[in-house]
Design a protein around this motif. Structure first.
Motif, PDB file in Angstrom:
ATOM      1  N   GLY A 187     -12.802   3.354   9.789  1.00 49.00           N
ATOM      2  CA  GLY A 187     -12.106   1.882   9.112  1.00 49.00           C
ATOM      3  C   GLY A 187     -11.945   1.761  10.980  1.00 49.00           C
ATOM      4  O   GLY A 187     -11.459   1.806  11.720  1.00 49.00           O
ATOM      5  N   GLN A 188     -12.204  -0.052  10.862  1.00 46.64           N
ATOM      6  CA  GLN A 188     -11.516  -1.198  12.220  1.00 46.64           C
ATOM      7  C   GLN A 188     -10.275  -1.657  11.566  1.00 46.64           C
ATOM      8  O   GLN A 188     -10.497  -1.749  10.389  1.00 46.64           O
ATOM      9  CB  GLN A 188     -12.466  -2.429  12.543  1.00 46.64           C
ATOM     10  CG  GLN A 188     -12.213  -2.977  13.294  1.00 46.64           C
ATOM     11  CD  GLN A 188     -13.253  -3.494  13.824  1.00 46.64           C
ATOM     12  OE1 GLN A 188     -14.091  -4.353  12.754  1.00 46.64           O
ATOM     13  NE2 GLN A 188     -13.680  -4.377  15.180  1.00 46.64           N
ATOM     14  N   LEU A 189      -9.110  -0.805  11.608  1.00 46.76           N
ATOM     15  CA  LEU A 189      -7.952  -1.989  11.720  1.00 46.76           C
ATOM     16  C   LEU A 189      -7.490  -2.804  12.352  1.00 46.76           C
ATOM     17  O   LEU A 189      -7.928  -2.765  13.593  1.00 46.76           O
ATOM     18  CB  LEU A 189      -6.853  -0.714  11.686  1.00 46.76           C
ATOM     19  CG  LEU A 189      -7.383   0.451  10.736  1.00 46.76           C
ATOM     20  CD1 LEU A 189      -6.316   1.048  10.939  1.00 46.76           C
ATOM     21  CD2 LEU A 189      -7.244  -0.471   9.693  1.00 46.76           C
ATOM     22  N   GLN A 190      -6.706  -3.878  11.923  1.00 51.20           N
ATOM     23  CA  GLN A 190      -6.250  -5.679  12.457  1.00 51.20           C
ATOM     24  C   GLN A 190      -5.597  -4.209  12.892  1.00 51.20           C
ATOM     25  O   GLN A 190      -4.432  -3.578  11.836  1.00 51.20           O
ATOM     26  CB  GLN A 190      -5.943  -6.521  11.771  1.00 51.20           C
ATOM     27  CG  GLN A 190      -7.302  -7.228  12.020  1.00 51.20           C
ATOM     28  CD  GLN A 190      -8.638  -7.337  13.253  1.00 51.20           C
ATOM     29  OE1 GLN A 190      -7.572  -7.759  14.387  1.00 51.20           O
ATOM     30  NE2 GLN A 190      -9.494  -7.163  13.126  1.00 51.20           N
ATOM     31  N   LEU A 191      -3.833  -5.016  14.025  1.00 50.24           N
ATOM     32  CA  LEU A 191      -2.739  -4.539  14.209  1.00 50.24           C
ATOM     33  C   LEU A 191      -1.599  -4.774  12.715  1.00 50.24           C
ATOM     34  O   LEU A 191      -2.180  -5.430  11.828  1.00 50.24           O
ATOM     35  CB  LEU A 191      -2.242  -5.119  15.137  1.00 50.24           C
ATOM     36  CG  LEU A 191      -1.894  -4.497  16.263  1.00 50.24           C
ATOM     37  CD1 LEU A 191      -1.264  -5.905  17.709  1.00 50.24           C
ATOM     38  CD2 LEU A 191      -1.619  -3.232  16.872  1.00 50.24           C
ATOM     39  N   ASN A 192      -1.093  -3.272  12.684  1.00 49.56           N
ATOM     40  CA  ASN A 192      -0.100  -3.025  11.015  1.00 49.56           C
ATOM     41  C   ASN A 192      -1.214  -2.979  10.075  1.00 49.56           C
ATOM     42  O   ASN A 192      -0.878  -3.261   8.867  1.00 49.56           O
ATOM     43  CB  ASN A 192       0.694  -4.706  11.277  1.00 49.56           C
ATOM     44  CG  ASN A 192       1.231  -4.743  12.185  1.00 49.56           C
ATOM     45  OD1 ASN A 192       2.083  -3.576  12.939  1.00 49.56           O
ATOM     46  ND2 ASN A 192       2.306  -5.779  12.486  1.00 49.56           N
ATOM     47  N   GLN A 193      -2.603  -3.378  10.402  1.00 50.96           N
ATOM     48  CA  GLN A 193      -3.006  -2.938   8.719  1.00 50.96           C
ATOM     49  C   GLN A 193      -3.068  -1.730   8.823  1.00 50.96           C
ATOM     50  O   GLN A 193      -3.295  -0.381   9.650  1.00 50.96           O
ATOM     51  CB  GLN A 193      -4.794  -3.096   8.920  1.00 50.96           C
ATOM     52  CG  GLN A 193      -4.514  -4.451   8.440  1.00 50.96           C
ATOM     53  CD  GLN A 193      -6.168  -4.850   8.992  1.00 50.96           C
ATOM     54  OE1 GLN A 193      -7.687  -4.453   9.577  1.00 50.96           O
ATOM     55  NE2 GLN A 193      -6.766  -5.950   7.891  1.00 50.96           N
ATOM     56  N   SER A 194      -3.628  -0.532   7.614  1.00 53.13           N
ATOM     57  CA  SER A 194      -3.538   1.158   7.235  1.00 53.13           C
ATOM     58  C   SER A 194      -4.625   1.432   6.858  1.00 53.13           C
ATOM     59  O   SER A 194      -5.412   0.588   5.748  1.00 53.13           O
ATOM     60  CB  SER A 194      -2.543   1.581   6.171  1.00 53.13           C
ATOM     61  OG  SER A 194      -1.035   0.117   6.494  1.00 53.13           O
ATOM     62  N   LEU A 195      -4.672   2.261   6.643  1.00 54.71           N
ATOM     63  CA  LEU A 195      -5.830   3.149   6.243  1.00 54.71           C
ATOM     64  C   LEU A 195      -5.831   4.421   5.186  1.00 54.71           C
ATOM     65  O   LEU A 195      -4.278   4.808   5.533  1.00 54.71           O
ATOM     66  CB  LEU A 195      -7.093   3.749   7.138  1.00 54.71           C
ATOM     67  CG  LEU A 195      -8.326   3.296   7.873  1.00 54.71           C
ATOM     68  CD1 LEU A 195      -8.387   4.284   9.011  1.00 54.71           C
ATOM     69  CD2 LEU A 195      -8.980   3.340   6.634  1.00 54.71           C
ATOM     70  N   ASN A 196      -5.681   4.708   3.829  1.00 52.90           N
ATOM     71  CA  ASN A 196      -4.860   5.714   2.779  1.00 52.90           C
ATOM     72  C   ASN A 196      -6.018   6.582   2.955  1.00 52.90           C
ATOM     73  O   ASN A 196      -7.631   6.343   2.855  1.00 52.90           O
ATOM     74  CB  ASN A 196      -4.610   5.084   2.076  1.00 52.90           C
ATOM     75  CG  ASN A 196      -4.405   3.974   1.383  1.00 52.90           C
ATOM     76  OD1 ASN A 196      -2.583   4.408   2.716  1.00 52.90           O
ATOM     77  ND2 ASN A 196      -4.056   2.558   1.686  1.00 52.90           N
ATOM     78  N   ILE A 197      -5.574   8.110   3.187  1.00 55.27           N
ATOM     79  CA  ILE A 197      -6.680   9.547   3.191  1.00 55.27           C
ATOM     80  C   ILE A 197      -5.580   9.882   2.468  1.00 55.27           C
ATOM     81  O   ILE A 197      -4.495  10.775   3.215  1.00 55.27           O
ATOM     82  CB  ILE A 197      -7.093   9.605   4.081  1.00 55.27           C
ATOM     83  CG1 ILE A 197      -8.258  10.555   4.072  1.00 55.27           C
ATOM     84  CG2 ILE A 197      -6.429  10.070   5.319  1.00 55.27           C
ATOM     85  CD1 ILE A 197      -9.045  10.720   4.988  1.00 55.27           C
ATOM     86  N   GLY A 198      -6.056  10.797   0.966  1.00 59.67           N
ATOM     87  CA  GLY A 198      -5.695  12.746   0.839  1.00 59.67           C
ATOM     88  C   GLY A 198      -4.195  12.267   0.893  1.00 59.67           C
ATOM     89  O   GLY A 198      -3.279  12.926   1.108  1.00 59.67           O
TER      90      GLY A 198
END
Lengths: 160, 693
Positions: B544-555
């Motif tokens: 995914g594309q993230l802006q600063l301080n954004q997050s991705l969740n996995i496992g």
């Protein structure tokens, strides 16, 4: 406990290997084609496992980082080694394919990471399928840049 | 000047090698010990000669002699010296010379062996080794000269020539092209030499096998003499394969370690026959069976070694995969065909002499299970070979080129590997000679029960996938049986020798290196299988594309994009590095820095930029978090795109690799009494008490 029993055991293993090879080949085979060949066959190849090779046209490379969608076009190059050699080697053939506007072209869509070697006049070898509009959806993207190093980068340097 | 000198020593090595082979054959015909001794000395001489040739090449490489084509192609002036040295095997011509160098070293080592008892084998070992060496030196001399220099002819063309064309001027490029940055990884620097060490070591057992066939010494002497060579060959080949996988995982940025491409398979095929050979020679040593089969295996291994070098070096598969073209393809083809047909002719000639001394009596005996193990290895070999040649075959018969990819290999080999694991669990419990369902069942029911319990437990707690459960059942079974074998042996010794348990374990292993080293290798297979099951079946990925301080969740992980920065390095490459913070739930685990390296090459090359995507990896025994920086916005640097994998259990693969190498070391480590123990062959009763398994 005589020999015949052994031959049954050996026979079973051999049969299993033959079965595994035959069924896996049938299921996993990919047709390796050039852009010309694929477009000539058209609708007959829709949905089949395909692998095509072509010259990457640098101007057409587009990447949408939001959806990780990579699109580019490849131009027809010959699949015949001897022919490529006769025309002056792969680098020359790729270059001519890109600058020649009359060559057949095919649009490739790939979802994922941009491969490190994707650039103008690279050779793309893509695995996937074509849809009814003749657009190629790639599951796997291999790239080769023959002019760069004598030593080919191992094949794994591809996106999968 | 130096380049011509190098070519001179190369030619001299070639001549001496041919002389050694010729003198050895003449010596046999004339029954002249002097001629054979002369051949032996000539073979010994090839090592300093090829070493000198190699030294010249290394000198050229480190001193930036870019008018030598090979130096121009694989080095550049900005490369550190150690990389210039290792660039020796970074290109085709150099790596062929490297092959010859190893071959001459091993051939010399063999000549130093005490030959008294094996006089009649010596000339044929010399012939086999020298013919092989001459072939590789010949490739360098006639097709791929590493000392060819760049000349500019009168009409302005620049080309590489061994001898200066009339009127041509030496051409001196300003800088070389440099080694591909993807290949500047430690794993990649020692991966090719390890593979080659493995390849070349297998030539020695083959040479002895041929000598045994020619002379008619069809006992197991040749196997005993080369037992350690085989184990070391196996060690290096395995190590080379492992390094290649680790390199792919670290550098290539697709979250995998093995892609079933033809070049990998080319190195894997001799490993398969070599592994089968390691197992089946034990049957010949113990029971005098499978003699013909062992010959077939070592001949196949040799041919696959040459074929493997050929596939990786010749570009025969370039019709599909666009590797560098080369003229050496037909030469390889002819050589493989010639050696294979001569070997097989010899084998057929001796076929009757190689009949088994005993007959298989029981389907469940150790030797029968070894035979099935061999068949399974051969099955995997056939699958791999079929996959590699299928495009050529299909084109020949249908005109349509059809290839098979990784799914083919996985689907066809999966069941065969599972069956091998099953045998690995059962075979150590079966007896030599005679075994019944009852005796085997008595030994097997406990481990089977516990493995079943573990599988049921995993079913309720971890996974419901049948393939994974079958895999875990098999690895549990093998692990239990192997640990039990250690425990049983150590306990018996503890009681008989009145030692502590660990000292008993230690002595047990030291006294039966091959047997217990082999069991350690079996356990390492279990660990590797756990890693492979983890990454193949349970790998998760997101992107995914993230802006600063954004997050991705996995496992269970949360990955937060914190920062991105550019760096410029003095050797001319740039790095864009992202920093991400990793959390598990609320717990902060630390930062990772996935990055992209950019290497620029001299401007006389059309494509001047090479990207390398280096993952940021957090590695634990439970899983690897593997983060790739895919793309970012150079203008604002506020958004970046990441691809993230969670690879469960994959670390067990690497741990297993280390255990594996340790196990082979145990098995191959020199004993004081080495392999020359004549008494053992006669003392069969003593031997079959598993003292020397």
């Amino acid at each position: 406990m005589r020999r015949s029993k052994f031959f049954i055991g050996i026979g079973l293993i051999v049969a299993a290997v033959v079965y595994l090879i035959a069924s896996s080949t049938a299921q996993a085979k990919e047709y390796f084609m050039t852009v010309d060949e694929l477009q000539a066959q058209g609708a007959a190849m829709v949905g089949k496992n395909l692998r095509i090779s072509g010259a990457v046209i640098g101007d057409t490379i587009q990447y949408d980082p939001a959806t990780l969608t990579l699109t580019f076009e490849v131009a027809q190059v010959s699949g015949d080694n001897a022919e490529i050699e006769a025309l002056g080697g792969l680098a020359v053939v790729l270059h001519q394919a890109v600058i020649d506007p009359t060559r057949a072209r095919m649009k490739i869509i790939y979802i994922g990471v941009t491969p490190d070697l994707l650039r103008n006049e690279a050779q793309a070898i893509v695995t996937g399928y074509i849809d009814a509009d003749g657009v190629f959806h790639a599951d796997e993207l291999l790239l080769k840049c023959p002019t760069k190093y004598e030593e080919a980068v191992p094949e794994q340097s591809a996106s999968k | 000047m130096l380049a011509q000198f190098g070519y001179g020593t190369l030619v001299l090595s070639f001549v001496v090698t041919l002389y050694a082979a010729g003198a050895a054959m003449l010596g046999v015909r004339n029954k002249s010990l002097a001629q054979i001794e002369s051949a032996r000395r000539a073979m010994l001489l090839t090592f300093p000669l090829v070493s000198l040739t190699a030294l010249v090449l290394i000198t050229l490489l480190v001193s930036n002699q870019f008018n030598v084509q090979f130096v121009y192609e694989v080095t550049s002036s900005s490369m550190p010296t150690y990389l210039k040295v290792t660039a020796w095997w970074g290109g085709q011509a150099g790596s062929l010379l490297f092959w010859s160098f190893l071959m001459s070293a091993f051939a010399s080592a063999v000549t130093l062996h005490k030959w008294e008892r094996d006089r009649e084998l010596l000339p044929w070992v010399i012939v086999t080794a020298c013919v092989t060496l001459a072939f590789f030196l010949g490739l360098n001399i006639f097709f791929e000269n590493p000392f060819a220099q760049l000349y500019q002819t009168l009409d302005g063309e620049i080309g590489a020539y061994t001898f200066a064309p009339a009127g041509a001027q030496l051409f001196q490029p300003v800088d070389g092209r440099g080694l591909n940055p993807l290949l500047r990884h430690p794993g990649m620097i020692i991966h090719p030499p390890m593979l080659y060490l493995g390849f070349v070591s297998f030539v020695i057992p083959f040479a002895f096998a041929i000598a045994a066939l020619v002379t008619g010494r069809t006992d197991d002497r040749w196997i005993r003499l080369t037992r350690r060579w085989t184990l070391w060959a196996w060690f290096f080949l395995s190590f080379g394969l492992v390094l290649g996988g680790r390199w792919a995982y670290d550098v290539l940025g697709w979250g995998g370690y093995w892609g079933w491409d033809p070049v990998e398979i080319a190195a894997f095929m001799p490993w398969l026959t070599g592994t089968a050979f390691l197992h089946s020679v034990m049957i010949q040593e113990k029971r005098g069976m499978l003699k013909q089969w062992n010959m077939v295996l070592i001949i196949l291994t040799y041919c696959l070694v040459i074929f493997g070098t050929f596939l990786t070096r010749s570009g025969v598969l370039s019709s599909v995969h666009a590797f560098a073209q080369s003229a050496i393809g037909p030469a390889f083809f002819i050589f493989i065909l010639a050696t294979f047909s001569i070997s097989i002719r010899l084998l057929i000639y001796r076929w009757a002499d190689l009949r088994a001394e005993a007959e298989m009596t029981s389907m469940l005996s150790r030797e029968a299970l070894f035979l099935f193990n061999n068949l399974l290895f051969m099955g995997i070999l056939v699958v791999c070979f079929w996959g590699v040649i299928f495009p050529l075959v299909s084109e020949l018969f249908t005109g349509q080129k059809v290839t098979v990819g990784p799914p083919f290999y996985e689907r066809a080999n999966g069941p065969l590997f599972s069956a091998l694991f099953f045998l690995m669990g059962v075979a150590p419990l079966s007896a030599w000679g005679h075994s019944t369902w009852q005796t085997l069942g008595r030994a097997l029911w406990k481990p089977t029960l516990i493995a079943t319990a573990i599988t049921v437990f995993l079913y309720f707690t971890y996974t419901e996938k049948p393939a994974a459960l079958l895999g875990f059942f098999l690895v549990a079974l093998v692990l239990l049986v192997t640990v039990y074998e250690f425990w049983r042996g150590a306990r018996a010794r503890q009681q008989s020798h009145k030692e502590s348990f660990f000292s008993a374990l230690n002595h047990l292993t030291a006294r039966n290196r091959r047997r217990y080293g082999g069991y350690i290798v079996h356990m390492s297979m279990v660990l590797m299988a756990i890693g492979i099951l983890g990454i193949e079946i349970f790998q998760k990925e997101t992107q995914g594309q993230l802006q600063l301080n954004q997050s991705l969740n996995i496992g269970g992980y949360t990955v937060t994009y914190a920062e991105i920065a550019d760096f410029h390095y003095r050797d001319g490459h740039d790095v864009t590095r992202a920093t991400v913070k990793v959390y598990r739930g609320d717990a902060y685990l630390g930062e990772l820095a996935p990055r992209i390296d950019y290497y620029y090459t001299p401007s006389d090359i059309e494509n001047t930029l090479q990207r390398m995507t280096i993952p940021g990896v957090r590695s634990t025994l439970a899983d690897d978090l593997y983060i790739l920086l895919v793309d970012w916005q150079p203008a604002t640097a506020t958004s970046a795109t990441f691809k993230i994998y969670v690879n469960p259990l994959v670390n067990w693969l690497w741990i297993g690799c280390l255990v594996f190498l340790f196990g082979i070391l145990i098995a191959a480590w020199p004993d004081k009494d080495a392999e020359l123990v004549p008494a053992r062959a006669k003392n069969k009763a003593y031997q079959s008490s598993a003292a020397d398994d």
